[in-house]
Write a protein that holds these residues in place. Sequence first.
Motif, mmCIF file in Angstrom:
data_model
loop_
_atom_site.group_PDB
_atom_site.id
_atom_site.type_symbol
_atom_site.label_atom_id
_atom_site.label_comp_id
_atom_site.label_asym_id
_atom_site.label_seq_id
_atom_site.Cartn_x
_atom_site.Cartn_y
_atom_site.Cartn_z
ATOM 1 N N LEU A 1 7.150 -0.838 -6.314
ATOM 2 C CA LEU A 1 6.549 0.111 -5.567
ATOM 3 C C LEU A 1 5.026 -0.233 -5.547
ATOM 4 O O LEU A 1 4.382 0.232 -4.483
ATOM 5 C CB LEU A 1 6.605 1.524 -5.900
ATOM 6 C CG LEU A 1 8.358 2.031 -5.579
ATOM 7 C CD1 LEU A 1 8.690 3.180 -6.124
ATOM 8 C CD2 LEU A 1 8.254 2.178 -4.045
ATOM 9 N N LYS A 2 4.596 -0.880 -6.462
ATOM 10 C CA LYS A 2 3.204 -0.996 -6.824
ATOM 11 C C LYS A 2 2.848 -2.187 -5.445
ATOM 12 O O LYS A 2 1.774 -2.197 -5.052
ATOM 13 C CB LYS A 2 2.763 -1.792 -8.031
ATOM 14 C CG LYS A 2 2.712 -0.816 -9.128
ATOM 15 C CD LYS A 2 2.549 -1.400 -10.415
ATOM 16 C CE LYS A 2 2.886 -0.760 -11.580
ATOM 17 N NZ LYS A 2 2.517 -1.383 -13.043
ATOM 18 N N GLY A 3 3.844 -2.809 -5.079
ATOM 19 C CA GLY A 3 3.404 -3.611 -4.059
ATOM 20 C C GLY A 3 2.955 -3.288 -2.732
ATOM 21 O O GLY A 3 2.522 -3.635 -1.610
ATOM 22 N N ILE A 4 3.389 -1.870 -2.514
ATOM 23 C CA ILE A 4 2.872 -1.225 -1.291
ATOM 24 C C ILE A 4 2.019 -0.099 -1.601
ATOM 25 O O ILE A 4 1.669 1.173 -0.938
ATOM 26 C CB ILE A 4 4.298 -0.640 -0.656
ATOM 27 C CG1 ILE A 4 5.156 0.202 -1.353
ATOM 28 C CG2 ILE A 4 5.115 -1.648 0.012
ATOM 29 C CD1 ILE A 4 6.079 1.025 -0.616
ATOM 30 N N GLY A 5 1.262 -0.129 -2.861
ATOM 31 C CA GLY A 5 0.392 0.702 -3.283
ATOM 32 C C GLY A 5 0.870 2.138 -3.657
ATOM 33 O O GLY A 5 0.077 3.045 -3.925
ATOM 34 N N ARG A 6 2.009 2.090 -4.139
ATOM 35 C CA ARG A 6 2.558 3.258 -4.755
ATOM 36 C C ARG A 6 2.712 3.115 -6.127
ATOM 37 O O ARG A 6 2.612 2.354 -6.843
ATOM 38 C CB ARG A 6 3.746 3.857 -4.042
ATOM 39 C CG ARG A 6 3.943 3.790 -2.608
ATOM 40 C CD ARG A 6 2.751 4.432 -2.001
ATOM 41 N NE ARG A 6 2.196 5.653 -2.514
ATOM 42 C CZ ARG A 6 1.121 6.160 -2.191
ATOM 43 N NH1 ARG A 6 -0.115 5.426 -1.566
ATOM 44 N NH2 ARG A 6 0.632 7.456 -2.721
#
Length: 211
Positions: free
Chosen positions: A132-137
Motif C-alpha cells: 500500500l505504500k506504493g500508492i501513498g498509503r
Amino acid sequence: MTGTVTTGAPRTVSRGGALAAEAARFAALGWMRGTSGNLSVVTGRDPLRLLVTASGLDKGELGARDVVPVDAEGRAVPGAGAAGKPSAEAALHARVVRLTGAGAVVHVHTVASVAMGRRRPGGIVFRDLEMLKGIGRSAHDEEVVLPVIGNSQDMRVLGDRLEEALNPLVPGVVVAGHGLYTWGADLGEARRHTEVVEWLLELELAEERGR
C-alpha cells in the motif's frame, strides 16, 4: 500495421513513443490483450489536451505515431493531423484528468480487476499490506477502499459514476466487468500505481480462491 499520423512535431512523437513503450510493457504482462486497454498523457492544461492511444490497434505493437490528440471531451482535435480515431474511452480519460489533476491515465483489462469487481461491487478493501505504500498509503492500521463502479458504454454516465465514487486517497477505480483505471502525475507514476493496484487485486483474488 497502419499507424495514426499526428502533427509530426518531435515533442508529440516523443510523447507518443513513451505511450507506445508503456503499452508494450502492459501488453507483455497480459494486461492489454488484443486491442484492449488504452493510455493517455496530458500535453496541455489550458485548454486541456491529451494524447490517447489510437483505437483498434494491438497495444503491444504501437509506434510513436499511433496516438491521437484529443480535447477535454475526448474528441479528436480538429486540424491536429490525426488520421485515426482515439479510443472510445478517451472522454473518460479526460474526465479523470479534470477530476484528479493527473498527468497520465492507464486503463488495463486484467483478470483480477474484472473478477474482483464482480465479487466486491461495493468496493475492494485493503489493509496491513506493505504494498500500500506504493500508492501513498500506510502499510498498517489504515483501511484503503478501491472503488468499484458499474460499467456503461456511455462515457458521460461512466464518468458520472466515477466522479461519485472517487476516493481521493486511491489513484484508481475498477469498472465492473471491464477493467482497471489508474492515474498519476506522469506516465511513470501512473505505471507504478497500476502495478501496485493490480498486485493488490491479484492477492485479494488469490486469497478469496483459497477460502
